[in-house]
Each structure stands twice: as C-alpha cells, then as structure tokens.
Scaffold this active site. Structure first.
Site, short mmCIF file in Angstrom:
data_model
loop_
_atom_site.label_atom_id
_atom_site.label_comp_id
_atom_site.label_asym_id
_atom_site.label_seq_id
_atom_site.Cartn_x
_atom_site.Cartn_y
_atom_site.Cartn_z
N HIS A 92 0.82 -1.22 0.00
CA HIS A 92 0.00 0.00 0.00
C HIS A 92 0.86 1.27 0.00
O HIS A 92 0.67 2.14 -0.87
CB HIS A 92 -0.97 -0.02 1.18
CG HIS A 92 -1.68 1.28 1.41
ND1 HIS A 92 -2.56 1.82 0.50
CD2 HIS A 92 -1.63 2.15 2.46
CE1 HIS A 92 -3.02 2.97 0.97
NE2 HIS A 92 -2.47 3.19 2.15
N HIS A 116 3.75 6.91 5.65
CA HIS A 116 2.58 7.62 6.15
C HIS A 116 1.77 6.86 7.20
O HIS A 116 0.98 7.45 7.93
CB HIS A 116 1.67 8.04 4.99
CG HIS A 116 0.87 6.94 4.37
ND1 HIS A 116 1.34 6.17 3.33
CD2 HIS A 116 -0.38 6.47 4.65
CE1 HIS A 116 0.42 5.29 2.99
NE2 HIS A 116 -0.63 5.45 3.77
N GLU A 120 0.80 5.83 12.95
CA GLU A 120 -0.53 5.40 13.37
C GLU A 120 -0.55 3.91 13.70
O GLU A 120 -1.10 3.49 14.73
CB GLU A 120 -1.52 5.69 12.24
CG GLU A 120 -2.93 5.24 12.56
CD GLU A 120 -3.82 5.34 11.35
OE1 GLU A 120 -4.85 4.66 11.32
OE2 GLU A 120 -3.48 6.09 10.42
N ASP A 121 0.04 3.10 12.82
CA ASP A 121 -0.06 1.64 12.98
C ASP A 121 0.97 1.08 13.96
O ASP A 121 0.69 0.12 14.68
CB ASP A 121 0.12 0.94 11.63
CG ASP A 121 -1.07 1.16 10.71
OD1 ASP A 121 -2.07 1.71 11.21
OD2 ASP A 121 -0.99 0.78 9.54
N ASP A 183 -3.17 8.45 -1.12
CA ASP A 183 -3.52 7.37 -0.19
C ASP A 183 -4.99 6.97 -0.35
O ASP A 183 -5.33 5.79 -0.47
CB ASP A 183 -3.24 7.87 1.23
CG ASP A 183 -3.74 6.91 2.30
OD1 ASP A 183 -3.55 5.69 2.12
OD2 ASP A 183 -4.33 7.38 3.29
N ASP A 303 -25.31 14.76 -24.90
CA ASP A 303 -23.89 15.13 -24.95
C ASP A 303 -23.05 14.26 -24.02
O ASP A 303 -22.36 14.74 -23.13
CB ASP A 303 -23.70 16.62 -24.64
CG ASP A 303 -24.35 17.01 -23.31
OD1 ASP A 303 -25.22 16.28 -22.84
OD2 ASP A 303 -23.97 18.06 -22.76
#
Length: 760
Positions: A92, A116, A120-121, A183, A303
């Site tokens: 990812h 990134h 957090e993880d 992301d 259109d």
C-alpha cells in the site's frame, strides 16, 4: 452534508490483520535489498523497482538513497502485516508513493508516502522520524497521521478532529493533502474486499470531503476517478446499469464521433491551426448527476461525448473557437470563457456546445498545452513549497489564498465539527465572478451574497458593513451575486455583525468570522447571564453556587472547559443547559461525600423552590434577543428560550410560535421578567385599516409622531379600486402603556375603522 463516522482514514479499506499500536520488532529476516521485500510465496515479492524507475527520471541519486532508506524502515515496521486482500501491507505505501511519483512530487513527499502509516499503525514517534529522515518528512507524516491517543466524546467528533488536523497541516504544506489524496485513491481502488456497508460509508466520506478537495486543488484526473469509484460503491446497481447503457451507446454513436473528429481536424488544419483533438466520454457520475439535476432519462442525455482541442498559444484558443463556430452552429447560452475568468481552482479553458451532425449537441473544450497540464494536474503541477523567490502563478496565488483562509477559519472556530462545516461550504465546485469598483475580479462560491463579498475582501470590512451597491444601485446585503456584477461595500466603524447575518452568508470565511464575533463581542454579558442561570438551577437542587475547589476542578475537567467563566459563557450563549450542568454538579458531590459540609442548603430560604425570574432590561446586547415574531415590549408577559449560539430569546407568553417551540423543547425555557428601569424604546408592529382616500396615510403618520413614537417602517396593502387600505407600521414605543395611548389617539382619526397590534 453530514459526515459519517470512520474508524480509520489513511488505510481503512485494508486494515491490518493485527491490532494497531503495537510496535513491530525488526525481524532478522528483514529485507537486505533496497528494492525488494520477501513476502509470503503465494503473493511473491513486493518490489519498488517500478517506483525507483519513475523517480530516477527527475530525482537525483542522493534523493533515491534517502527514499530507499525510508522504504527499508517502512518495510521493517510493517513486517508481517497483511492487508485484508492478503497482500503484504507494504504494497500500500509503495502504491501511494507511485501515485505521488506520477505527479513528480519531491523526495520528501515520496518518503512521507512510504512512511505515512508508521506513526498510526506502529506507534513510531515523530521524534524518531525527525532524527532519521529530517524535520520536514516528520512533519508531513505527522500531518497525515490520526489522533488515536486523544479521547473523544463521539466517533463523529474524532473524525472531525482528524480532518481539522489534516487540513491545517495542508494549509502549512500542500504536500500533505497531495499524499493524502494519493492514499485515498489507492484505498478506493482496492475497496472491493470490504463489507458492503463499510464500502458505502468510506465512499460517502470520499465523495463529501476528498472529491471536493481534489476539485478545489485542480486535480481533475484524481477528482474524476474518485468520483466514479465513490459512485460505484454508493449506488452499485445504478453504476452497473449506466455502464451498460454507455457501452451500448458507444457503438451506436461511433460513426457520429468519427465524423465530427474528422471534420474538426480538417477544418482546423485548413485554418492553419496546429491542434491535438481528442474525443472524450463523460464520466458515469457526470452523466448520472445530469440525469438527476435535469430529470432526464439516459436517452435524453445527448452530450455524453465531448472533444478537447489543445492548441499551442493563447491567441490560437480564441481563433480555434471562431473556426469551430463556423463549422457548427453554437447553442445559445452554452459558451463559457474560463480563460479570461479562471475557476477558483485555476482551471482555464473555453467551453462551447455546438449542434453537430444529426442535431446532436457536442461540447468542446479549447485550451493551450500549459492550461491542459494544469487542468489535469492542478496544484500538483506547481506546488507551493518550491522556491519562494519565484513569482507565483495565478493558480498558486489562488491556492495559497484558500489555504491561508483555512488558518483564518481555524482561529475563529470553536470546535472541530464547526471548522469542518465551514471548510466544506467552501469546497463547492461552482463559482461566480464579480468585480470590485476598480475592476478586480473576485471569485466566490455560487449562492454567495454581497455580505460574503465584503468578508472575502477583508474580515474587518465584513464586520463593519452597513450597505452594498450592486451595479451602482443600492441592494440588500442578502442579495445573491451573479457573474459580472460590480459590487461596492459601504462600511461604518459603528456597524457590527448580528446573528441574522448567519442566515444568508454562504462562504466558510464569512460564517466563521461572524460566529467568532458573536462569541466574543459580548462575552461579559453571556458570562453574567450564564452565572445567573446556573445559580438558579443549583438553587432548585438546594445547592449553593459557591462550590468547593475540588468539585470545580472535576467539573471543568469533565466538561472540557478551561475556566468557570468559559462554562458560564457557554450557558449564557445557549451552548450548554444550566439544568444539566447543575445535575452534573450534584452527581459529582454525591460521589465525593467530603464536599457536602462545604455546601449551604437552601431548604429554609426557598421552601417552594420557586425562583425569581431572569430580569430583562432590553439593553443586554446580542446575549438577549427580543423575538421578531412577536416583538415583546415592557408590560407584556414574557418567557425566555435558551437558543444555541444566540443566548436568550424573549417571546411574549401568547406568541403562537413561542408556544410551539415550548412544546418541542420545554427544557430550554425559563421565566423572565422586565426590569423596572428601562431607558430605551422597543420595536412594535401595528396594523391600521383606513378608508382609501387622499391624505389618509399622512394623517395617521402625523398622529403617531404626535404620540411621541418613532416610525421605523411602513407597508401598505390594497389597490386604488379598494375602498379600504391596510397599513402596517413598525414603530418604537416605551412600553405597553405608551402603545395603548397611541392606539387610542389613532383610533379617533377620521377614516380609521380598526387598529390592531401585530401584522395581519
């Protein structure tokens, strides 16, 4: 548009198989290669060769060394972590970095894309990233990370705070939102493995926030892709049905499209214009939205196809327009010049719709190569963190102004949810273009009013606005502006915002500035009113308002208020209910028996718990408002409603609107009474029925003046053929007795048949 709760933002579609927040140890079998990570055999190895190939075309070898180091660190941190699809999680961040590489972002942004999710993880500290990769990379990753450690009252509040942090980081460095959009794009591309409800929730969030941001920054490619992906998950059946219909129509219209393409190429070549002409198909969501807005069936949307003409110079854009208008007849009202007046996001093109073969409407977009590059890549083409000495392009100036407005809104906003509400207002893609008296073009959101224009120029001008002129004629401040209007604002140092301004401003900057003023202008009044209301609510519970320090500390901590004055101000402004705060205080006391001796019981002094009403003098300012539906005056029986962010609103007891509101929210109503010393006059409406004859209005107006009342406004109903006229006056009187005397005097005028209080 309301946001739906979200447990996670950066990598929610493929959440890690293991619990978050647990730091991975660096396994001995961690990759030694800078370009390859060993992963389970069924998925093979994850490689960054494709990424480094892209980066080598515009970055230096030294930059690539730093990027490989960031990859190795991210690889080690995510080792053993799998996506829901079964792929190694490191795939990812690499995919996000590749999208950023397509935009040719710099090395720091690529490193932030690879890293990134580590804060957090894996609970990696910002200080560690700072030490390893530098301050800017650490700041970028921090801006992309979420606030997992803070306790929020609700999931929606947590999400709003996450967006606030991300948008403010974006305002300081636009690379934050570019990486964030990359992301989100990869997450949307791989959303298919999630449960249906989760897919819809993430898609709605993308449609409501990320799609408008991509459009606002001019990232048209990602804007269109995110829009269509979100559409496919929110309305999967409609998406499949439209997709089949477009494929079927594609075969039927291939001959028409080919014929138009050949004719346009030949005609431009004969005119000596070198141009690239491309046929393009409208996005499925674009077709769907047109069907929704204009209530059309698919067969009526003619259109579906358009053409893009890319020329070499500015002058050739207009020359090509003339050539095409000579080839096919233009449709009236379907020409837009976004070159002379670019969109808010810097987009420039000439748009025209022509009647092609067989009567089919065909849309053409004409632009130069530079305009085409910016139209597709937007601010990513020339991001703002580059050399400050280089003069900014028009796109950069517009983007910079919007990003700075985010910081202004943050300073004037009370909480994260309100901040996000203001920002989302400014994300609407449509815009109008108006002129200052000195012919400067100002772009505003569609629906913006003259007051929005004033706040766009400067907050101080907005705060001091008293009137506006549109096209040299006086106009109300609530007037919606149209493209081409010339707007002039008239100010006065004594003018100040009023609560009703919020009902007709449209831009986030104006709304946040007005709310900020209303919150701070009469803080003392709101604080005093809140103190009085809380004292009364405590007395109803037989508690003294003089609370012990330990109870005050607990109360402030649990209510998230800094001081008791802040708490009083919230109560006085209607943001908190005094009865609920008093009940909370009682609960705290019951949980802390040692506090009971410090409290004075009111049982003897208030045997019936009947409290004195809040006294109204009419000069309290914006913390106390007299309801416009009934216009109470001294002598009327009155009752007060605590309204959020408006303080106390006073109604007469017999007001029908007030009675309905009382039934809906009885807990927000309190007893109020007029004070004894009133040194001002109060607005009141009276309706007079008089014979329709010459001089009738003059006689009535003269008598009102003789009765020592001031006329604020006059409205008349009835035509020349009617025998009776109805005149409604808004007047200023001292109170009920003064009004009764005035009405007696007017009733004696010849021709007056009836006089009533209020407007019929």
């Amino acid at each position: 548009m309301s946001l739906t709760p979200s447990e996670s933002l950066p990598a929610e579609p493929d959440a890690p198989a293991r619990a978050k927040g647990k730091r991975l140890s660096v396994a001995s079998k961690a990759t030694e290669s800078a370009n390859q990570l060993e992963t389970p055999a069924k998925h093979g190895a994850v490689s960054i060769t494709q990424l480094t190939d892209k980066l080598s075309t515009y970055l230096t070898p030294a930059d690539l060394v730093h990027i490989r180091e960031a990859f190795r660190f991210s690889d080690q941190m995510h080792l053993g972590q799998m996506r829901r699809s079964g792929e190694p999680y490191i795939s990812h961040p690499i995919a996000v970095a590749e999208i950023c590489a397509d935009w040719k972002l710099d090395a720091q942004a690529i490193m932030a894309a690879l890293l990134h999710d580590v804060m957090e993880d894996q609970d990696v500290k910002k200080e560690e990233l700072h030490e390893r990769f530098g301050a800017q990379v650490a700041s970028l990753v921090d801006g992309l990370s979420k606030l997992e450690k803070i306790e929020f009252q609700s999931q929606i509040e947590a999400q709003a705070e996450n967006f606030r942090k991300m948008l403010l980081a974006m305002a300081r460095d636009v690379r934050v939102i570019l990486v964030k959009l990359a992301d989100r794009l990869h997450n949307m591309r791989t959303l298919g493995v999630m449960l249906p409800e989760k897919k819809r929730r993430i898609a709605r969030e993308t449609m409501e926030v990320y799609v408008p941001i991509a459009h606002r920054l001019g990232l048209n490619n990602i804007y269109r892709e995110l829009q269509d992906l979100s559409f496919s998950y929110i309305f999967p059946l409609r998406h499949r049905t439209l997709s089949k219909a477009v494929k079927a129509a594609r075969g039927n219209r291939r001959e028409v499209v080919g014929k138009i393409l050949e004719a346009v190429n030949t005609t431009l070549a004969n005119a000596g214009i070198k141009a690239e002409v491309h046929g393009r198909e409208k996005t499925l969501y674009g077709i769907y939205r047109k069907m929704q807005e204009k209530r059309l069936s698919f067969s009526q949307v003619l259109d579906v196809y358009g053409f893009r003409v890319v020329v070499n110079s500015f002058n050739e854009s207009y020359y090509a327009l003339g050539v095409l208008h000579g080839l096919y007849k233009p449709m009236p009202g379907k020409f837009k010049d976004y070159i002379a007046m670019p969109k808010l996001n810097g987009y420039q093109s000439l748009h025209t719709t022509l009647v092609g073969p067989y009567g089919t409407p065909v849309e053409f977009q004409i632009r130069t190569q530079d305009m085409h590059h910016i139209a597709e890549s937007g601010v990513a083409a020339h991001w703002l963190y580059k050399d400050k000495e280089v003069s900014l392009s028009d796109l950069q100036v517009r983007t910079h102004a919007w990003l700075q407005s985010l910081l202004d809104i943050q300073k004037q906003t009370g909480d994260s949810a309100e901040f996000l509400e203001h920002v989302k207002v400014d994300l609407f893609p449509d815009s109008v273009y108006v002129f200052t008296p000195k012919s400067k073009i100002i772009a505003l959101s569609r629906g913006a009013t003259a007051l929005d224009f004033a706040y766009t120029i400067h907050t101080d001008i907005g705060d001091q606005t008293i009137a506006a002129k549109i096209n040299h004629e006086a106009a109300p401040l609530r007037t919606e502006l149209r493209s081409g209007d010339i707007v002039e604002i008239i100010t006065s140092p004594s003018s100040r915002p009023t609560p009703n301004w919020l009902s007709y401003v449209r831009t986030g900057k104006a709304r946040s500035a007005i709310r900020h003023y209303l919150r701070t202008a009469n803080l003392t009044e709101s604080t005093e009113l809140g103190r009085q209301l809380l004292s009364q609510s405590l007395a109803l519970l037989n508690l003294n308002a003089d609370l012990p320090n330990d109870i005050i500390e607990k109360l402030l901590f649990e209510s998230k208020a800094k001081t008791m004055e802040d708490l009083y101000a919230d109560i006085g402004a209607g943001r908190r209910m005094s009865t609920l705060v008093a009940r909370h205080i009682l609960d705290l006391i019951e949980d802390e028996p040692s506090s009971i001796p410090f409290l004075q019981l009111f049982t003897e002094t208030l045997p019936s718990n009947k409290l004195e009403p809040v006294v109204i003098y009419g000069s309290e300012g914006i913390s106390v408002e007299l309801a416009t539906c009934c216009l109470p005056i001294p002598g009327d029986e009155i009752i007060g409603q605590l309204k959020r962010d408006q303080g106390l609103v006073v109604h007469t007891c017999d007001c029908q609107i007030g009675k309905r509101l009382l039934q809906k929210e009885p807990e927000r109503w309190i007893d109020v009474a007029w004070g004894k010393e009133l040194n001002r006059r109060f607005d009141c409406k009276i309706t007079i029925f008089t014979t329709n004859e010459r001089g009738a209005l003059a006689r009535v107006a003269a008598e009102i003046g003789d009765s020592d009342a001031n006329i604020i406004n006059v409205e008349m109903e009835g035509s020349a053929s009617d025998s009776l006229s109805q005149i409604c006056f808004t007047i200023q009187v001292e109170g009920r007795k003064h009004l009764a005397r005035l009405m007696r005097n007017v009733r004696h005028i010849i021709g007056v048949s009836k006089i009533l209080r209020g407007q019929v």
